[in-house]
Design a protein around this motif. Structure first.
Motif, PDB file in Angstrom:
ATOM      1  N   ASP A  64       0.869  -1.180   0.000  1.00  0.00           N
ATOM      2  CA  ASP A  64       0.000   0.000   0.000  1.00  0.00           C
ATOM      3  C   ASP A  64       0.907   1.231   0.000  1.00  0.00           C
ATOM      4  O   ASP A  64       1.499   1.575   1.025  1.00  0.00           O
ATOM      5  CB  ASP A  64      -0.904  -0.030   1.239  1.00  0.00           C
ATOM      6  N   ILE A  65       0.983   1.880  -1.154  1.00  0.00           N
ATOM      7  CA  ILE A  65       1.945   2.983  -1.306  1.00  0.00           C
ATOM      8  C   ILE A  65       1.613   4.131  -0.350  1.00  0.00           C
ATOM      9  O   ILE A  65       2.482   4.893   0.045  1.00  0.00           O
ATOM     10  CB  ILE A  65       1.979   3.458  -2.779  1.00  0.00           C
ATOM     11  N   GLY A 102       4.905  -6.100  -4.150  1.00  0.00           N
ATOM     12  CA  GLY A 102       4.689  -6.986  -3.014  1.00  0.00           C
ATOM     13  C   GLY A 102       3.714  -8.103  -3.356  1.00  0.00           C
ATOM     14  O   GLY A 102       3.787  -9.190  -2.782  1.00  0.00           O
ATOM     15  N   PHE A 158       6.058  -5.037 -17.061  1.00  0.00           N
ATOM     16  CA  PHE A 158       5.111  -6.113 -16.756  1.00  0.00           C
ATOM     17  C   PHE A 158       5.314  -7.242 -17.768  1.00  0.00           C
ATOM     18  O   PHE A 158       5.554  -6.989 -18.939  1.00  0.00           O
ATOM     19  CB  PHE A 158       3.655  -5.622 -16.879  1.00  0.00           C
TER      20      PHE A 158
HETATM   21  N1  CAA Z   1      -1.095   1.283  -3.082  1.00  0.00           N
HETATM   22  C1  CAA Z   1      -2.071   2.168  -2.809  1.00  0.00           C
HETATM   23  N2  CAA Z   1      -2.959   2.604  -3.721  1.00  0.00           N
HETATM   24  C2  CAA Z   1      -2.857   2.099  -4.950  1.00  0.00           C
HETATM   25  C3  CAA Z   1      -1.869   1.177  -5.315  1.00  0.00           C
HETATM   26  C4  CAA Z   1      -0.965   0.758  -4.317  1.00  0.00           C
HETATM   27  N3  CAA Z   1      -0.005  -0.126  -4.561  1.00  0.00           N
HETATM   28  N4  CAA Z   1      -2.010   0.864  -6.616  1.00  0.00           N
HETATM   29  C5  CAA Z   1      -3.064   1.559  -7.052  1.00  0.00           C
HETATM   30  N5  CAA Z   1      -3.571   2.311  -6.063  1.00  0.00           N
HETATM   31  C6  CAA Z   1      -4.747   3.189  -6.106  1.00  0.00           C
HETATM   32  C7  CAA Z   1      -4.561   4.323  -7.081  1.00  0.00           C
HETATM   33  O1  CAA Z   1      -3.948   5.416  -6.472  1.00  0.00           O
HETATM   34  C8  CAA Z   1      -5.985   4.624  -7.476  1.00  0.00           C
HETATM   35  O2  CAA Z   1      -6.543   5.376  -6.431  1.00  0.00           O
HETATM   36  P1  CAA Z   1      -7.642   6.503  -6.751  1.00  0.00           P
HETATM   37  O3  CAA Z   1      -8.755   5.800  -7.464  1.00  0.00           O
HETATM   38  O4  CAA Z   1      -7.999   7.017  -5.399  1.00  0.00           O
HETATM   39  O5  CAA Z   1      -6.939   7.520  -7.598  1.00  0.00           O
HETATM   40  C9  CAA Z   1      -6.654   3.254  -7.453  1.00  0.00           C
HETATM   41  O6  CAA Z   1      -5.806   2.421  -6.648  1.00  0.00           O
HETATM   42  C10 CAA Z   1      -6.776   2.604  -8.814  1.00  0.00           C
HETATM   43  O7  CAA Z   1      -5.497   2.619  -9.462  1.00  0.00           O
HETATM   44  P2  CAA Z   1      -5.342   2.943 -11.005  1.00  0.00           P
HETATM   45  O8  CAA Z   1      -6.179   4.111 -11.353  1.00  0.00           O
HETATM   46  O9  CAA Z   1      -3.897   3.002 -11.290  1.00  0.00           O
HETATM   47  O10 CAA Z   1      -6.002   1.646 -11.657  1.00  0.00           O
HETATM   48  P3  CAA Z   1      -5.604   0.883 -12.983  1.00  0.00           P
HETATM   49  O11 CAA Z   1      -6.581  -0.219 -13.114  1.00  0.00           O
HETATM   50  O12 CAA Z   1      -5.399   1.835 -14.094  1.00  0.00           O
HETATM   51  O13 CAA Z   1      -4.159   0.235 -12.687  1.00  0.00           O
HETATM   52  C11 CAA Z   1      -2.520  -0.958 -11.427  1.00  0.00           C
HETATM   53  C12 CAA Z   1      -4.025  -0.746 -11.705  1.00  0.00           C
HETATM   54  C13 CAA Z   1      -1.846  -1.558 -12.665  1.00  0.00           C
HETATM   55  C14 CAA Z   1      -2.444  -1.922 -10.277  1.00  0.00           C
HETATM   56  C15 CAA Z   1      -1.850   0.391 -11.091  1.00  0.00           C
HETATM   57  O14 CAA Z   1      -2.614   1.029 -10.089  1.00  0.00           O
HETATM   58  C16 CAA Z   1      -0.441   0.273 -10.571  1.00  0.00           C
HETATM   59  O15 CAA Z   1       0.491   0.157 -11.350  1.00  0.00           O
HETATM   60  N6  CAA Z   1      -0.298   0.332  -9.225  1.00  0.00           N
HETATM   61  C17 CAA Z   1       1.005   0.364  -8.593  1.00  0.00           C
HETATM   62  C18 CAA Z   1       1.610  -0.985  -8.566  1.00  0.00           C
HETATM   63  C19 CAA Z   1       2.931  -0.923  -7.860  1.00  0.00           C
HETATM   64  O16 CAA Z   1       3.768  -0.068  -8.105  1.00  0.00           O
HETATM   65  N7  CAA Z   1       3.125  -1.875  -6.960  1.00  0.00           N
HETATM   66  C20 CAA Z   1       4.325  -1.915  -6.210  1.00  0.00           C
HETATM   67  C21 CAA Z   1       4.094  -1.240  -4.902  1.00  0.00           C
HETATM   68  S1  CAA Z   1       5.578  -1.089  -4.022  1.00  0.00           S
HETATM   69  C22 CAA Z   1       5.836  -2.550  -3.295  1.00  0.00           C
HETATM   70  O17 CAA Z   1       5.096  -3.482  -3.472  1.00  0.00           O
HETATM   71  C23 CAA Z   1       7.070  -2.544  -2.427  1.00  0.00           C
HETATM   72  C24 CAA Z   1       7.438  -3.838  -1.855  1.00  0.00           C
HETATM   73  O18 CAA Z   1       8.434  -4.426  -2.271  1.00  0.00           O
HETATM   74  C25 CAA Z   1       6.759  -4.413  -0.692  1.00  0.00           C
END
Ligand code: CAA
Length: 699
Positions: A64-65, A102, A158
């Motif tokens: 959860d970012i 994650g 991806f």
């Molecule tokens: N944490 C919190 N919020 C997130 C999220 C995340 N990882 N990913 C997406 N969201 C939220 C977005 O901010 C958005 O919120 P709002 O509607 O309030 O604006 C909502 O979820 C929907 O996201 P999208 O509009 O981007 O939806 P989409 O269908 O176009 O894309 C997705 C979906 C491909 C998952 C895209 O959201 C994405 O790329 N998310 C980030 C993925 C990512 O970077 N994951 C790695 C996280 S870091 C990590 O995991 C570290 C570790 O090693 C533990």
């Protein structure tokens, strides 16, 4: 027990479902829920294997970012993953949608992975300025091999399920998610399959010769251009080869911690949320009905028109391309097919896909052919009179309800709209060159543009893979308006003592894709020249106006396309080469203006270029031309080659400290000229001890 993760049994298989909309991010309650449900499944005597699945549209899309930068609340993700990896019953991750970050790391903690064909997996942390910090850099190379892992982790790309299967990241493709995964688990039970822990799968990392790391690292450093996370990702993956698993995890953690605390990561996280925030328009509710866009038309088959037509064809939308003569049309279509052919030659598009896309673009010579289009985008010469004639003609042929859009980069959208009988259907769609490549789309709202048209254009932008930002109607809108004072500072510094290569070098080393003069040469110097001529009558005559750019244009040097501009481009090369003739011209221009040349420091170059952007960005905000400061950052990062890891000009202002930025702006104002009059908004924010981020939050 949390409700965001639930456990139920189907025969001998326990199904653990993560249900945390919208993307099943691994928030604290999900991590806890995963542990609780695992304990329940292991304690359930009837259960002999487990399946983990995501509810809704996707598997787990990552950490959860929103929790980043806050103190971690237990359990940490590594503990959850270890618990699954050490489970005494086989666990199968069932992937649909995307298993990211994650999410994929959790899946790699499971003993087996299945996916539906449309699923994608990836470790995109690098794009957030961090690395996969829950074992991803140690586990992915163990299943996919070191080279594939380096590629995926340092770029964040991806990988579709089919390729993931070939790489060994998933074990099977299933037709139906839960039934397929349960059947897979039942077979594991029947076969008495082993508990296959990725941490124990050492063959691929042992087989890799670390001698190649040095050369590979150099390539990563070069491609990263100042961004730290790709290099950190690379170093962490190498530990999977050079260190035992547990030590590799420790190394991963060390690098992760450093990256997570960096300004670069803060900047990239800012841009991640800013891009999504820009989709929200306060007075255009998200449920505003949109118009269907099934067909499109573009007027003008020049560089911009052709690029825009490609955006539609790429998205599968049939598009008509209008030109006035067969010759111009053939030329335009030829360029488009040449562009596609290049992509095919690079192996990034199949011939079949290219043929399909070309088949969607129809060249036409008559306005009447546009009568059925749902959206018509004008991309003709940047002259108001010509645009008005085009819109008057469109008004008479376009069907009722069609959106009439202009790709103008500076002109008054209301004046254009006034040449039609339906200004509520007129909007500015400012694409960036090359339009088929650059992600930004500035949507310009006219005084009468309807909410429905705005909502449709925002949605359409996503369909054609653009990043839209809604801006107000002023000269240059937001992006080009800010570019104006930025370019002026760059040019004034030439007269004061700098040379183009110094200015460009400073900006490029700081992270910009290119400096102002290289950018001018690429975009075509004649564009700015025409705009300057148009503005000459209204510009302030109490300011000094540099003329180097005009003089270069008068020599017929318009940049790359004429093989000469500020620089020389020999033999069709795109690499700028310093031209002594231009240096001489600059020295003489200083003399003619009575300016004694001095050493201009790199620090001064950076500040004057960056702060000119910030000050004008603030003026756009105070006038309501941009909805939020973060929108300005999105515009610069997606349209102007501003490095996302710097977060955009407004983010930089906050990072430096608005008070410090204001102090320098005031210093420039006193020492230079009235171009540096501080934006009122900056003065107010500093007086109130606030930042651009506070300003955004308060709106
Ligand atoms: N944490 C919190 N919020 C997130 C999220 C995340 N990882 N990913 C997406 N969201 C939220 C977005 O901010 C958005 O919120 P709002 O509607 O309030 O604006 C909502 O979820 C929907 O996201 P999208 O509009 O981007 O939806 P989409 O269908 O176009 O894309 C997705 C979906 C491909 C998952 C895209 O959201 C994405 O790329 N998310 C980030 C993925 C990512 O970077 N994951 C790695 C996280 S870091 C990590 O995991 C570290 C570790 O090693 C533990």
């Amino acid at each position: 027990m949390t409700t965001s993760v639930r456990y139920e049994r189907q025969g001998q298989v326990g199904v653990i479902t993560v249900d945390n909309p919208p993307v099943n991010a691994l928030s604290q309650h999900v991590r806890q829920g995963l542990l609780d449900c695992l304990a329940q499944g292991l304690a359930d005597d009837e259960t002999r294997a487990l399946v983990m699945v995501g509810a809704g549209r996707t598997f787990i899309a990552g950490a959860d970012i929103r929790e980043f930068g806050k103190p971690l609340v237990d359990p940490d993700l590594n503990r959850v993953i270890e618990a699954y990896e050490n489970a005494t019953k086989p666990v199968v991750a069932a992937i649909h949608g995307t298993a990211l970050g994650g999410g994929l790391e959790v899946a790699l903690g499971c003993h087996y992975r299945v996916a539906v064909a449309a699923a994608k997996v990836g470790l995109p942390e690098v794009k957030l300025g961090i690395l996969p910090g829950a074992g991803g850099t140690q586990r992915l190379p163990r299943v996919a091999g070191v080279e594939a892992a380096i590629d995926m982790i340092t770029t964040g790309k991806f990988v579709p399920a089919g390729k993931a299967l070939k790489l060994g990241i998933v074990d099977a493709i299933v037709d139906e998610l839960v039934p397929g995964a349960v059947a897979f688990a039942e077979k594991l039970i029947a076969d008495n399959a082993p508990l296959r822990r990725v941490r124990d799968m050492d063959e691929k990392v042992k087989a890799f010769d670390p001698a190649g790391f040095e050369t590979m690292r150099k390539a990563v450093v070069k491609a990263a251009r100042g961004q730290m996370s790709p290099v950190g990702c690379f170093d962490a993956v190498t530990a999977s080869v050079t260190l035992p698993f547990e030590d590799g995890l420790k190394r991963e953690r060390e690098i992760f911690t450093g990256l997570m605390e960096s300004d670069q990561s803060k900047a990239l996280r800012h841009i991640f949320f800013a891009e999504r925030e820009a989709l929200k328009i306060p007075d255009v509710p998200s449920d505003t009905p949109t118009l269907p866009i099934r067909t499109a038309a573009i007027i003008g088959a020049g560089t911009m028109g052709g690029g825009i037509a490609m955006c539609f064809a790429n998205a599968g939308i049939p598009v008509k391309l209008l030109e006035m003569t067969q010759d111009a049309l053939d030329r335009g279509l030829g360029i488009i097919s040449g562009n596609y052919a290049n992509t095919v030659a690079k192996g990034r598009l199949t011939q079949d896909a290219m043929d399909k896309r070309m088949g969607l673009i129809e060249g036409v010579l008559d306005y009447d052919a546009l009568s059925e289009a749902d959206i018509i985008i004008e991309a003709v010469f940047e002259e108001m009179d010509i645009k008005k004639k085009v819109f008057a003609a469109l008004d008479s042929v376009a069907k009722a309800g069609a959106i009439l859009a202009s790709n103008t980069s500076t002109l008054d959208v209301d004046e254009i709209a006034a040449s039609t009988s339906r200004p509520e259907f007129v909007i500015g769609t400012h694409f960036f060159s090359p339009a088929n490549v650059m992600p930004l789309l500035e949507l310009v709202r006219g005084a009468k543009t309807s909410n429905q048209v705005i909502a449709t254009a925002m949605k359409l932008a996503r369909t054609i893979a653009k990043v839209p930002v809604l801006v107000g109607n002023c000269d240059g809108f937001v992006g080009n308006r800010m570019l104006e004072p930025y370019g002026q500072q760059a040019e004034l510094m030439l007269l004061e003592g700098a040379m183009p290569a110094q200015v460009d070098g400073v900006m490029q080393r700081w992270g910009l894709a290119m400096g102002p003069f290289t950018m001018g040469d690429m975009a075509g110097l004649d564009v700015g020249w025409r705009i300057r001529k148009r503005r000459a009558a209204t510009r302030r005559n109490d300011l000094f106006w540099p003329t180097v750019a005009d003089q270069i244009c008068e020599m017929g040097r318009f940049g790359q396309k004429t093989k000469a501009g500020y620089y020389l481009y020999e033999g069709g090369s795109r690499v700028p080469v310093t031209d002594p003739k231009i240096e001489q011209l600059i020295v003489e221009a200083s003399k003619a203006a009575g300016i004694e040349r001095r050493e201009v420091s790199d620090e001064e170059i950076l500040k004057r270029c960056l702060y000119a952007l910030i000050n004008e960005g603030a003026k756009c905000l105070e006038e309501g031309m941009a909805i939020r400061a973060s929108d300005v950052d999105v515009i610069y990062c997606f349209g102007y080659g501003f490095p996302a890891w710097r977060g955009g000009p407004m983010f930089q202002a906050d990072l430096i400290g608005l008070d410090k930025v204001l102090a320098d702006i005031k210093r420039f104002h006193a020492a230079l000229d009235d171009r540096w009059k501080p934006a009122r908004l900056i003065e107010t924010l500093v007086a109130e001890g606030r930042s651009f981020a506070d300003y955004d939050r308060s709106r």
